[in-house]
Design an enzyme around this catalytic site. Structure first.
Site, PDB file in Angstrom:
ATOM      1  N   ARG A  37      -8.500  -7.241   5.968  1.00  0.00           N
ATOM      2  CA  ARG A  37      -8.743  -5.967   6.662  1.00  0.00           C
ATOM      3  C   ARG A  37      -8.814  -6.180   8.173  1.00  0.00           C
ATOM      4  NH1 ARG A  37      -7.176  -2.725   3.085  1.00  0.00           N
ATOM      5  NH2 ARG A  37      -7.724  -3.459   1.028  1.00  0.00           N
ATOM      6  N   HIS A  67      -0.068 -14.984   4.815  1.00  0.00           N
ATOM      7  CA  HIS A  67       0.135 -13.529   4.790  1.00  0.00           C
ATOM      8  C   HIS A  67      -0.731 -12.900   5.881  1.00  0.00           C
ATOM      9  CE1 HIS A  67       0.559  -9.428   3.458  1.00  0.00           C
ATOM     10  NE2 HIS A  67       1.208  -9.742   2.358  1.00  0.00           N
ATOM     11  N   TYR A  70      -3.459  -6.799   6.192  1.00  0.00           N
ATOM     12  CA  TYR A  70      -2.832  -5.501   5.907  1.00  0.00           C
ATOM     13  C   TYR A  70      -2.957  -4.539   7.082  1.00  0.00           C
ATOM     14  CZ  TYR A  70      -2.881  -6.871   0.979  1.00  0.00           C
ATOM     15  OH  TYR A  70      -2.694  -7.506  -0.204  1.00  0.00           O
ATOM     16  N   HIS A 107       3.878  -7.245   6.492  1.00  0.00           N
ATOM     17  CA  HIS A 107       4.430  -5.943   6.136  1.00  0.00           C
ATOM     18  C   HIS A 107       4.978  -5.340   7.428  1.00  0.00           C
ATOM     19  CE1 HIS A 107       1.451  -5.538   2.505  1.00  0.00           C
ATOM     20  NE2 HIS A 107       2.202  -6.615   2.443  1.00  0.00           N
ATOM     21  N   GLU A 142       8.412  -8.489   4.635  1.00  0.00           N
ATOM     22  CA  GLU A 142       8.288  -8.236   3.203  1.00  0.00           C
ATOM     23  C   GLU A 142       8.998  -6.941   2.824  1.00  0.00           C
ATOM     24  OE1 GLU A 142       4.357  -8.750   1.645  1.00  0.00           O
ATOM     25  OE2 GLU A 142       4.876  -7.904  -0.312  1.00  0.00           O
ATOM     26  N   ASP A 176       9.386  -8.815  -2.717  1.00  0.00           N
ATOM     27  CA  ASP A 176       8.282  -8.556  -3.643  1.00  0.00           C
ATOM     28  C   ASP A 176       8.849  -7.769  -4.828  1.00  0.00           C
ATOM     29  OD1 ASP A 176       6.060  -7.112  -4.900  1.00  0.00           O
ATOM     30  OD2 ASP A 176       4.835  -7.871  -3.247  1.00  0.00           O
ATOM     31  N   HIS A 179       7.350  -4.297  -5.356  1.00  0.00           N
ATOM     32  CA  HIS A 179       7.755  -3.355  -4.307  1.00  0.00           C
ATOM     33  C   HIS A 179       9.210  -2.917  -4.477  1.00  0.00           C
ATOM     34  CE1 HIS A 179       4.531  -5.205  -1.397  1.00  0.00           C
ATOM     35  NE2 HIS A 179       4.010  -4.715  -2.503  1.00  0.00           N
ATOM     36  N   HIS A 211       7.607 -12.692  -3.930  1.00  0.00           N
ATOM     37  CA  HIS A 211       6.309 -12.298  -4.479  1.00  0.00           C
ATOM     38  C   HIS A 211       6.585 -11.821  -5.902  1.00  0.00           C
ATOM     39  CE1 HIS A 211       4.183 -11.355  -0.392  1.00  0.00           C
ATOM     40  NE2 HIS A 211       4.136 -12.640  -0.713  1.00  0.00           N
ATOM     41  N   ASP A 224       3.595   0.999  -5.330  1.00  0.00           N
ATOM     42  CA  ASP A 224       3.003  -0.290  -4.933  1.00  0.00           C
ATOM     43  C   ASP A 224       1.629  -0.551  -5.540  1.00  0.00           C
ATOM     44  OD1 ASP A 224       2.217  -2.681  -3.842  1.00  0.00           O
ATOM     45  OD2 ASP A 224       2.199  -1.996  -1.759  1.00  0.00           O
ATOM     46  N   HIS A 226       0.299  -3.594  -8.124  1.00  0.00           N
ATOM     47  CA  HIS A 226       0.719  -4.785  -8.853  1.00  0.00           C
ATOM     48  C   HIS A 226       0.087  -4.832 -10.248  1.00  0.00           C
ATOM     49  CE1 HIS A 226       1.332  -6.968  -4.732  1.00  0.00           C
ATOM     50  NE2 HIS A 226       1.875  -5.774  -4.774  1.00  0.00           N
ATOM     51  N   GLU A 256       0.957 -12.422  -6.971  1.00  0.00           N
ATOM     52  CA  GLU A 256      -0.062 -11.563  -6.338  1.00  0.00           C
ATOM     53  C   GLU A 256      -0.525 -10.556  -7.378  1.00  0.00           C
ATOM     54  OE1 GLU A 256       2.580  -9.903  -3.315  1.00  0.00           O
ATOM     55  OE2 GLU A 256       1.391 -10.922  -1.788  1.00  0.00           O
TER      56      GLU A 256
HETATM   57 ZN    ZN Z   1       2.090  -4.787  -2.905  1.00  0.00          ZN
HETATM   58 FE    FE Z   2       3.700  -8.735  -1.803  1.00  0.00          FE
HETATM   59 FE    FE Z   3       2.250  -8.188   1.061  1.00  0.00          FE
END
Ligand code: ZN
Ligand code: FE
Ligand code: FE
Length: 276
Positions: A37, A67, A70, A107, A142, A176, A179, A211, A224, A226, A256
């Site tokens: 975050r 990664h 976000y 992202h 991604e 991914d 995604h 991913h 989105d 998972h 993930e």
């Molecule tokens: Zn995702």
């Molecule tokens: Fe991913």
């Molecule tokens: Fe991601």
């Protein structure tokens, strides 16, 4: 050998993630560079990084994948949010040089109403202000589900970003599976078609990591979320084709999925058993 690992907590440092990976049958891993975050990153311990590098060499590890948080939005409308994106990515890439030659995924961002074109412009501007000739890390865009105002829900958008990056030799793509499924690329029924499309639009030489996630939502849902391998709309048979596909089988795969460590160990064991 199938190169596979999962997302791990980086709270105990680099070497700990290497050991955790070995304990679950993995030979790579993904981690957040800092709190997902946002916020400050922990100081890097150079000895810890060196110990991981030795462990990776001794155990035939594939490249590892960092990664970005976000909250990093390279194409935000608000200046301070883009400033945060700049400071975070710049700092992350400097820190990645303690484990040289690996990969950093982010992202692309959400254009929040400014339009995809403006989003692409801001993302490539940010990359042009950060990437250096000297860096040894490959930066990955991604593939996104195309939720809300997300940029990167189509291969064409990713291609446009890369085209505008001056040091494009530092750029790659992380695909991914959740995604891409949610974005409307049918990997279940037409894996060859999706990869042919990827190749013609972006080039398979840009594809550096996968991913590997099932999806809780149906094809082309733009959602989105998972799911565990085999429990979603992609399914085990499709994953067997994905990990064995000639264009993908040598890439590193990163889980993930919604799992604790034992769940990841079971998925790694399953996927290794399906690898020919
Ligand atoms: Zn995702
Ligand atoms: Fe991913
Ligand atoms: Fe991601």
């Amino acid at each position: 050998m199938l190169n596979i690992g999962c997302h791990l907590s980086s709270s105990k440092g680099f070497y700990n993630m290497g050991e955790m990976s070995l304990s679950i049958g993995a030979n790579t891993f993904q981690f957040f560079t800092r709190n997902p975050r946002g916020g400050a990153a922990k100081e890097i311990d150079p000895d810890d990084a060196k110990k991981l590098i030795a462990l990776m060499n001794e155990n035939n590890f594939a490249k590892i994948l960092a990664h970005a948080p976000y909250t990093l939005n390279a194409c935000a409308k608000v200046d301070s949010i883009r400033e945060f994106a700049y400071n975070t990515m710049k700092d992350d890439l400097q820190r990645m040089e303690y484990v040289p030659g690996n990969m950093y995924n982010f992202h692309p961002g959400s254009h929040v109403g400014q339009g995809t074109e403006k989003g692409i412009e801001l993302i490539s501007e940010l990359l042009n202000s950060i990437l250096t000739k000297e860096q040894t890390t490959t930066v990955l865009l991604e593939t996104m589900a195309g939720k809300g105002s997300e940029v990167g829900g189509t291969f064409e958008e990713l291609r446009e970003i890369i085209d505008r990056v001056e040091l494009s030799e530092k750029m790659g793509v992380c695909l991914d599976t959740c995604h891409v499924n949610d974005a409307g690329y049918d990997m279940v029924n037409d894996l060859d078609g999706v990869l042919t499309k990827f190749d013609s639009v972006i080039g398979l030489d840009r594809l550096k990591a996968i991913h590997i996630n099932d999806s809780k939502n149906p094809f082309a849902s733009h959602k989105d979320r998972h799911e565990k391998i085999g429990e979603g709309s992609i399914g085990t048979a499709a994953f067997e084709r994905i990990i064995n596909h000639p264009a993908l089988r040598d890439l590193p795969f990163f889980l993930e999925t919604p799992n604790e460590l034992d769940g990841y160990a079971a998925e790694i064991k399953l996927l290794r058993s399906l690898y020919k």
